[in-house]
Design a protein around this motif. Structure first.
Motif, PDB file in Angstrom:
ATOM      1  N   ASP A 265       0.860  -1.180   0.000  1.00  0.00           N
ATOM      2  CA  ASP A 265       0.000   0.000   0.000  1.00  0.00           C
ATOM      3  C   ASP A 265       0.901   1.236   0.000  1.00  0.00           C
ATOM      4  N   ASP A 266       0.702   2.138  -0.963  1.00  0.00           N
ATOM      5  CA  ASP A 266       1.555   3.331  -1.090  1.00  0.00           C
ATOM      6  C   ASP A 266       1.556   4.191   0.167  1.00  0.00           C
ATOM      7  N   ASP A 267       0.423   4.267   0.844  1.00  0.00           N
ATOM      8  CA  ASP A 267       0.309   5.127   2.015  1.00  0.00           C
ATOM      9  C   ASP A 267       0.764   4.464   3.308  1.00  0.00           C
ATOM     10  N   LYS A 268       1.010   3.153   3.248  1.00  0.00           N
ATOM     11  CA  LYS A 268       1.343   2.419   4.470  1.00  0.00           C
ATOM     12  C   LYS A 268       2.523   1.493   4.232  1.00  0.00           C
ATOM     13  N   PRO A 269       3.755   2.008   4.234  1.00  0.00           N
ATOM     14  CA  PRO A 269       4.919   1.134   4.054  1.00  0.00           C
ATOM     15  C   PRO A 269       4.893  -0.007   5.060  1.00  0.00           C
ATOM     16  N   GLY A 270       5.198  -1.202   4.581  1.00  0.00           N
ATOM     17  CA  GLY A 270       5.169  -2.369   5.444  1.00  0.00           C
ATOM     18  C   GLY A 270       3.818  -3.053   5.497  1.00  0.00           C
ATOM     19  N   GLN A 271       2.793  -2.420   4.911  1.00  0.00           N
ATOM     20  CA  GLN A 271       1.465  -3.027   4.856  1.00  0.00           C
ATOM     21  C   GLN A 271       1.228  -3.521   3.439  1.00  0.00           C
ATOM     22  N   TYR A 272       0.977  -4.795   3.288  1.00  0.00           N
ATOM     23  CA  TYR A 272       0.821  -5.391   1.974  1.00  0.00           C
ATOM     24  C   TYR A 272      -0.628  -5.797   1.743  1.00  0.00           C
ATOM     25  N   TYR A 273      -1.035  -5.757   0.482  1.00  0.00           N
ATOM     26  CA  TYR A 273      -2.369  -6.233   0.157  1.00  0.00           C
ATOM     27  C   TYR A 273      -2.434  -7.723   0.446  1.00  0.00           C
ATOM     28  N   THR A 274      -3.529  -8.146   1.008  1.00  0.00           N
ATOM     29  CA  THR A 274      -3.655  -9.546   1.380  1.00  0.00           C
ATOM     30  C   THR A 274      -4.588 -10.278   0.435  1.00  0.00           C
ATOM     31  N   SER A 275      -4.370 -11.570   0.338  1.00  0.00           N
ATOM     32  CA  SER A 275      -5.322 -12.422  -0.346  1.00  0.00           C
ATOM     33  C   SER A 275      -6.410 -12.747   0.680  1.00  0.00           C
ATOM     34  N   GLU A 276      -7.266 -13.664   0.333  1.00  0.00           N
ATOM     35  CA  GLU A 276      -8.310 -14.059   1.269  1.00  0.00           C
ATOM     36  C   GLU A 276      -7.672 -14.554   2.564  1.00  0.00           C
ATOM     37  N   CYS A 277      -8.130 -14.049   3.672  1.00  0.00           N
ATOM     38  CA  CYS A 277      -7.548 -14.400   4.974  1.00  0.00           C
ATOM     39  C   CYS A 277      -8.023 -15.778   5.411  1.00  0.00           C
ATOM     40  N   MET A 278      -7.078 -16.631   5.783  1.00  0.00           N
ATOM     41  CA  MET A 278      -7.415 -17.964   6.283  1.00  0.00           C
ATOM     42  C   MET A 278      -7.447 -17.937   7.800  1.00  0.00           C
ATOM     43  N   PHE A 279      -8.261 -18.771   8.393  1.00  0.00           N
ATOM     44  CA  PHE A 279      -8.340 -18.895   9.839  1.00  0.00           C
ATOM     45  C   PHE A 279      -8.504 -17.523  10.498  1.00  0.00           C
ATOM     46  N   GLU A 280      -9.508 -16.807  10.050  1.00  0.00           N
ATOM     47  CA  GLU A 280      -9.696 -15.428  10.486  1.00  0.00           C
ATOM     48  C   GLU A 280      -9.722 -15.296  12.007  1.00  0.00           C
ATOM     49  N   ASP A 281     -10.283 -16.275  12.699  1.00  0.00           N
ATOM     50  CA  ASP A 281     -10.341 -16.212  14.162  1.00  0.00           C
ATOM     51  C   ASP A 281      -8.951 -16.240  14.787  1.00  0.00           C
ATOM     52  N   ASP A 282      -8.009 -16.887  14.104  1.00  0.00           N
ATOM     53  CA  ASP A 282      -6.649 -16.980  14.627  1.00  0.00           C
ATOM     54  C   ASP A 282      -5.769 -15.814  14.171  1.00  0.00           C
ATOM     55  N   GLU A 283      -6.353 -14.912  13.402  1.00  0.00           N
ATOM     56  CA  GLU A 283      -5.656 -13.726  12.909  1.00  0.00           C
ATOM     57  C   GLU A 283      -4.403 -14.065  12.118  1.00  0.00           C
ATOM     58  N   ILE A 284      -4.477 -15.098  11.274  1.00  0.00           N
ATOM     59  CA  ILE A 284      -3.363 -15.434  10.392  1.00  0.00           C
ATOM     60  C   ILE A 284      -3.626 -14.768   9.047  1.00  0.00           C
ATOM     61  N   ASP A 285      -2.791 -13.848   8.642  1.00  0.00           N
ATOM     62  CA  ASP A 285      -2.937 -13.181   7.353  1.00  0.00           C
ATOM     63  C   ASP A 285      -2.085 -13.900   6.325  1.00  0.00           C
ATOM     64  N   ILE A 286      -2.637 -14.082   5.128  1.00  0.00           N
ATOM     65  CA  ILE A 286      -1.914 -14.687   4.014  1.00  0.00           C
ATOM     66  C   ILE A 286      -1.769 -13.600   2.958  1.00  0.00           C
ATOM     67  N   PHE A 287      -0.539 -13.294   2.548  1.00  0.00           N
ATOM     68  CA  PHE A 287      -0.283 -12.236   1.587  1.00  0.00           C
ATOM     69  C   PHE A 287      -0.097 -12.797   0.186  1.00  0.00           C
ATOM     70  N   HIS A 288      -0.691 -12.134  -0.803  1.00  0.00           N
ATOM     71  CA  HIS A 288      -0.551 -12.569  -2.195  1.00  0.00           C
ATOM     72  C   HIS A 288       0.848 -12.226  -2.687  1.00  0.00           C
ATOM     73  N   ALA A 289       1.453 -13.152  -3.410  1.00  0.00           N
ATOM     74  CA  ALA A 289       2.792 -12.930  -3.969  1.00  0.00           C
ATOM     75  C   ALA A 289       2.840 -13.493  -5.379  1.00  0.00           C
ATOM     76  N   GLU A 290       3.608 -12.859  -6.235  1.00  0.00           N
ATOM     77  CA  GLU A 290       3.851 -13.354  -7.579  1.00  0.00           C
ATOM     78  C   GLU A 290       5.346 -13.548  -7.766  1.00  0.00           C
ATOM     79  N   ILE A 291       5.709 -14.465  -8.644  1.00  0.00           N
ATOM     80  CA  ILE A 291       7.121 -14.788  -8.884  1.00  0.00           C
ATOM     81  C   ILE A 291       7.635 -14.026 -10.094  1.00  0.00           C
ATOM     82  N   LYS A 292       8.823 -13.480  -9.960  1.00  0.00           N
ATOM     83  CA  LYS A 292       9.486 -12.772 -11.058  1.00  0.00           C
ATOM     84  C   LYS A 292      10.871 -13.370 -11.214  1.00  0.00           C
TER      85      LYS A 292
END
Length: 103
Positions: free
Chosen positions: A75-102
């Protein structure tokens, strides 16, 4: 102990994959969304064999990648904050971040 043999099964790659790196002196650890095809592509680019994966797995050490680049979307306005994919185990607060390979 009973042994169960399973043949003719389906494999779902929904396990949590994590990456770690150091940026500006800060250690960062994120869970990323990488499917089986992405993982195999990463191993191919890096030149990591099955034998090496097995060796590293048995020693419970992380696989190290120097040739592969992962693209995270920050996110341009929030360094260190990345767009997330669908969050798994929402109750456990585990965030899964989308990544692509280059390459």
């Amino acid at each position: 102990m009973k042994t169960v043999e399973i043949k003719n099964f389906e494999l779902y790659t929904t396990g949590v994959i994590s990456i770690a790196w150091t940026e500006k002196g800060e250690d960062i650890f994120l869970n990323v969304d990488l499917d089986l095809a992405a993982l195999l592509k990463m191993l191919k680019i890096e030149g990591i064999s099955y034998e090496k994966v097995q060796q590293v797995s048995e020693s419970q050490q992380p696989l190290k990648f120097k040739k592969v680049t992962l693209m995270l979307f920050q996110d341009d306005d929030k360094p260190g904050q990345y767009y997330t994919s669908e969050c798994m185990f929402e109750d456990d607060e585990i965030d899964i971040f989308h990544a692509e390979i280059k390459e």
